[in-house]
Design a protein around this motif. Structure first.
Motif, PDB file in Angstrom:
ATOM      1  N   SER A  87       0.946  -1.046  -0.120  1.00 46.16           N
ATOM      2  CA  SER A  87       0.080   0.079   0.027  1.00 46.16           C
ATOM      3  C   SER A  87       0.812   1.297  -0.051  1.00 46.16           C
ATOM      4  O   SER A  87       0.524   2.269  -0.469  1.00 46.16           O
ATOM      5  CB  SER A  87      -1.070   0.114   1.192  1.00 46.16           C
ATOM      6  N   SER A  88       2.028   0.952   0.239  1.00 50.37           N
ATOM      7  CA  SER A  88       2.469   2.372   1.041  1.00 50.37           C
ATOM      8  C   SER A  88       3.439   2.809  -0.426  1.00 50.37           C
ATOM      9  O   SER A  88       3.150   3.846  -1.303  1.00 50.37           O
ATOM     10  CB  SER A  88       4.176   2.389   1.538  1.00 50.37           C
ATOM     11  N   HIS A  89       3.621   1.532  -2.307  1.00 46.60           N
ATOM     12  CA  HIS A  89       4.025   1.307  -2.875  1.00 46.60           C
ATOM     13  C   HIS A  89       3.119   2.286  -3.562  1.00 46.60           C
ATOM     14  O   HIS A  89       2.979   3.139  -4.172  1.00 46.60           O
ATOM     15  CB  HIS A  89       4.333   0.494  -3.515  1.00 46.60           C
ATOM     16  N   GLY A  90       2.070   2.273  -3.697  1.00 47.88           N
ATOM     17  CA  GLY A  90       0.708   2.136  -4.298  1.00 47.88           C
ATOM     18  C   GLY A  90       0.333   3.951  -3.750  1.00 47.88           C
ATOM     19  O   GLY A  90       0.451   4.783  -4.683  1.00 47.88           O
ATOM     20  N   ARG A  91       0.531   4.207  -2.195  1.00 45.14           N
ATOM     21  CA  ARG A  91       0.270   5.635  -1.906  1.00 45.14           C
ATOM     22  C   ARG A  91       1.376   6.523  -2.319  1.00 45.14           C
ATOM     23  O   ARG A  91       1.153   8.047  -3.344  1.00 45.14           O
ATOM     24  CB  ARG A  91       0.534   6.112  -0.747  1.00 45.14           C
ATOM     25  N   ALA A  92       2.448   6.193  -2.770  1.00 46.73           N
ATOM     26  CA  ALA A  92       3.622   6.630  -3.718  1.00 46.73           C
ATOM     27  C   ALA A  92       3.119   7.057  -4.709  1.00 46.73           C
ATOM     28  O   ALA A  92       3.562   8.017  -5.156  1.00 46.73           O
ATOM     29  CB  ALA A  92       5.313   5.582  -3.240  1.00 46.73           C
ATOM     30  N   LEU A  93       2.530   6.173  -5.590  1.00 45.06           N
ATOM     31  CA  LEU A  93       2.653   6.125  -6.660  1.00 45.06           C
ATOM     32  C   LEU A  93       1.548   7.080  -7.090  1.00 45.06           C
ATOM     33  O   LEU A  93       1.494   7.724  -8.379  1.00 45.06           O
ATOM     34  CB  LEU A  93       2.260   4.890  -7.647  1.00 45.06           C
ATOM     35  N   SER A  94       0.657   7.305  -6.182  1.00 49.70           N
ATOM     36  CA  SER A  94      -0.407   8.174  -6.089  1.00 49.70           C
ATOM     37  C   SER A  94       0.075   9.463  -5.493  1.00 49.70           C
ATOM     38  O   SER A  94      -0.847  10.316  -5.385  1.00 49.70           O
ATOM     39  CB  SER A  94      -1.245   7.802  -5.332  1.00 49.70           C
ATOM     40  N   ALA A  95       1.457   9.781  -5.394  1.00 50.27           N
ATOM     41  CA  ALA A  95       1.839  10.981  -4.402  1.00 50.27           C
ATOM     42  C   ALA A  95       3.077  11.592  -5.538  1.00 50.27           C
ATOM     43  O   ALA A  95       3.324  11.003  -6.462  1.00 50.27           O
ATOM     44  CB  ALA A  95       2.227  11.067  -3.421  1.00 50.27           C
ATOM     45  N   VAL A  96       3.393  12.262  -5.367  1.00 48.58           N
ATOM     46  CA  VAL A  96       4.465  13.658  -5.975  1.00 48.58           C
ATOM     47  C   VAL A  96       6.069  12.546  -5.646  1.00 48.58           C
ATOM     48  O   VAL A  96       6.417  12.500  -4.212  1.00 48.58           O
ATOM     49  CB  VAL A  96       5.396  14.659  -5.539  1.00 48.58           C
ATOM     50  N   ASP A  97       6.058  11.980  -6.415  1.00 46.55           N
ATOM     51  CA  ASP A  97       8.027  11.828  -6.699  1.00 46.55           C
ATOM     52  C   ASP A  97       9.199  12.427  -6.480  1.00 46.55           C
ATOM     53  O   ASP A  97       9.240  13.133  -7.357  1.00 46.55           O
ATOM     54  CB  ASP A  97       7.576  10.746  -8.125  1.00 46.55           C
ATOM     55  N   LEU A  98       9.763  12.073  -5.077  1.00 44.57           N
ATOM     56  CA  LEU A  98      10.655  12.862  -5.219  1.00 44.57           C
ATOM     57  C   LEU A  98      12.315  12.078  -4.953  1.00 44.57           C
ATOM     58  O   LEU A  98      13.200  12.982  -4.832  1.00 44.57           O
ATOM     59  CB  LEU A  98      10.187  13.740  -3.973  1.00 44.57           C
ATOM     60  N   ALA A 113       3.632  20.791 -10.469  1.00 46.75           N
ATOM     61  CA  ALA A 113       3.524  19.530 -12.022  1.00 46.75           C
ATOM     62  C   ALA A 113       2.852  18.915 -11.165  1.00 46.75           C
ATOM     63  O   ALA A 113       1.553  19.334 -12.186  1.00 46.75           O
ATOM     64  CB  ALA A 113       5.369  19.204 -12.298  1.00 46.75           C
ATOM     65  N   PHE A 114       2.833  18.033 -10.776  1.00 49.74           N
ATOM     66  CA  PHE A 114       1.715  17.540  -9.600  1.00 49.74           C
ATOM     67  C   PHE A 114       0.404  18.285  -9.041  1.00 49.74           C
ATOM     68  O   PHE A 114      -0.631  18.006  -9.552  1.00 49.74           O
ATOM     69  CB  PHE A 114       1.770  16.951  -8.149  1.00 49.74           C
TER      70      PHE A 114
END
Ligand SMILES: [Zn+2]
Length: 547
Positions: A87-98, A113-114
């Motif tokens: 789920s953390s991976h899914g949240r990361a994909l649904s958020a700004v990737d820094l 941009a996000f």
């Protein structure tokens, strides 16, 4: 006439009973108890492998009605990640990737941009910034975000999850100002004049988490689905989720009910969520089709090496007086382990430092006897720093070493600083563990590292980063062979999940979980193993990803 009828019936019978699919024109490989088997055709039916073909003329005799031309691609068993956070991976994909962002300004630009693409979101979440790789080498400031965020609340986690960068809007919402005291176990970073700069450390982050809009069950299903679809694209057909809360259990069960799990999940219940107590009482959740299995628990014994939280016997070499943190006391460890073992759960304990690993092994030695649970295949998650005298204890006690090869190549310089030369003898010591007879399972710990299993295979074989550093590999005596490495991410990870008779090998009777990849893993140059590309992913004979 009667002969004609008999013949027709035979034909009909034929087509009805052989709905099998043959995939041919492939370089097929599977590991079987450490031995490599090669084949050129794979036949499967009703989601299970029925036949491997090694000779062209025998393929001609296959009765399969559906044929897939593999076009010369390499076919491997579906890869298994024995330790990730779905789920953390899914949240990361649904958020700004820094992750990898080279500067504070670049990070702010990614946030802008996000926001432009997600203008309906009031809260903008992100993760992955790391000031250590910026030219400034300094914590960022809320004012950089204020310029681009308008009225949105922005909260961005540092790469290690131990610091959060927020904008002024968030500080207003949580009522942090120049006079707010630091919470216990946390810190509000301030400028020289006392102004809160927007950086919150450890427990100070909880102030923000407390006011974020709660994640609904529907959100959670969305995060998990997003993650699993992404993971299928890396060639993963099964993932061990290393610590889930009750809300994730519910989300998985709903997805499973609707037949919406593209990838198999083997989940560990997080013992820290009291809402998991009911599951712990009821006993393991076993799925006859092995799509969703919950029969293990996750306990954390210590912290991580980078933040000097890993529990060591002696001081950190680069910080005298500091020996890390034990996250559970004796009584808690006994309680968590007793409860899980008595209910028939496998116990998987995060242990990174040499003290944490030794202590957890001590506990397993006692508790496995007390509850007679050696067959449950308990695991040390990470098994990173081990005293040489403790290495043989994994095999003796019957504890699986769950390892993440990319941690070694990411940590190599830092680990040397933290531990000094002498303690590296038992650091990320995969070969010594294997030689001692221990069972090893391979994973990535995504989203801390990339979930790409070819990065893990490459790290295990070369002990080098993707930049081919250091020459010859880091602690090269711990390199594994390509066969051993593939076993880690297939049959051995399956063993660590009690699924070695179901997945992890491509043999008759096993699930048709396989991947087609561009490069031949066994013949490509070592330094290029990580560059492989997945062309298609199949789970139980069903295509769940295609490039
Ligand atoms: Zn983890």
């Amino acid at each position: 006439m009667s002969r004609f009828i008999a013949c027709t019936c035979a034909l009909l019978f034929c087509s009805a009973s052989h709905a099998a699919t043959l995939i041919h024109n492939i370089h097929g490989y599977t590991m079987d108890h450490g031995q490599r088997i090669e084949f050129i055709g794979l036949e499967y039916d009703h989601g299970k492998v029925t036949h491997l073909y090694s000779q062209p003329d025998s393929i001609a005799n296959s009765a399969a009605t559906e044929r897939i031309d593999g076009e010369g691609a390499t076919l491997l068993p579906g890869l298994i990640d024995a330790h990730g956070h779905i789920s953390s991976h899914g949240r990361a994909l649904s958020a700004v990737d820094l992750v990898g962002s080279p500067s504070e300004d670049d990070s702010a630009a990614r946030v802008a941009a996000f926001i432009a693409k997600n203008s309906d979101q009031e809260w903008i979440m992100g993760r992955g910034w790391n000031q250590v790789i910026w030219p400034s080498n300094q914590f960022p400031d809320r004012r950089t975000l204020d310029v681009i965020a308008g009225d949105k609340a922005v909260a961005l986690n540092r790469i290690d999850g131990h610091a959060m960068w927020v904008n002024s809007k968030v500080l207003q919402l949580v009522d942090i100002n120049a006079n707010t005291p630091d919470p216990e176990g946390g810190q509000i970073i301030r400028a020289a004049n006392g102004r809160a700069t927007g950086i919150l450390i450890d427990n100070a982050m909880d102030l923000v988490s407390a006011i974020m809009p709660p994640i609904t069950d529907k959100d959670m299903q969305g995060f998990i689905s997003t993650a699993l679809e992404d993971l299928a694209g890396y060639g993963l057909t099964s993932v061990h989720d290393a610590g889930i809360k009750a809300q994730e259990v519910r989300a998985y069960q709903a997805l499973r009910r609707d037949n919406n799990l593209p990838v198999r999940v083997y989940a560990m219940l997080d013992v820290m969520d009291p809402a998991n107590d009911a599951y712990l009482r009821e006993g393991p959740l076993i799925d006859p089709e092995d799509m969703l299995v919950i029969r293990s628990v996750k306990i954390s014994a210590d912290g991580a090496l980078g933040s000097r939280g890993a529990a060591l016997f002696e001081d950190y070499s680069d910080q005298p007086g500091q020996r890390g943190l034990l996250l559970v006391n004796d009584e808690q460890l006994d309680t968590h382990m007793s409860r899980a073992m008595a209910a028939g759960y496998q116990v998987n304990i995060h242990a990174i430092g040499d003290l944490a690993n030794a202590r957890v092994l001590d506990y397993y030695a006692q508790m496995i006897k007390r509850y007679n649970t050696r067959d449950l295949r308990h695991r040390n998650e990470h098994s990173q720093i081990i005293r040489p005298e403790d290495i043989s204890r994994f095999a003796e006690i019957g504890v699986v070493a769950s390892i993440q090869p990319t941690h070694a190549t990411s940590d190599k310089n830092m680990a040397g600083d933290r531990l000094g030369q002498e303690r590296l003898a038992g650091a990320y010591a995969w070969k010594k563990l294997l030689d001692s007879g221990a069972k090893l399972a391979g994973g990535s710990d995504f989203p801390v590292e990339s979930p790409n299993p070819f990065f893990g295979l490459h790290a295990a074989v070369t002990r080098q980063g993707k930049d081919n550093q250091p020459p010859g590999g880091w602690l090269p005596e711990e390199k594994l062979t390509r066969d051993q490495s593939l076993s880690l991410f297939t049959e051995n990870a399956a063993w660590a999940a009690h699924q070695e008779n179901v997945i992890g090998r491509l043999l008759p009777g096993y699930a048709a979980d396989f991947i087609l990849v561009r490069d031949d893993y066994f013949t490509v140059a070592e330094q290029d193993i990580w560059k492989n590309k997945v062309l298609a992913t199949y789970v139980a004979g069903r295509k769940v990803y295609e490039k």
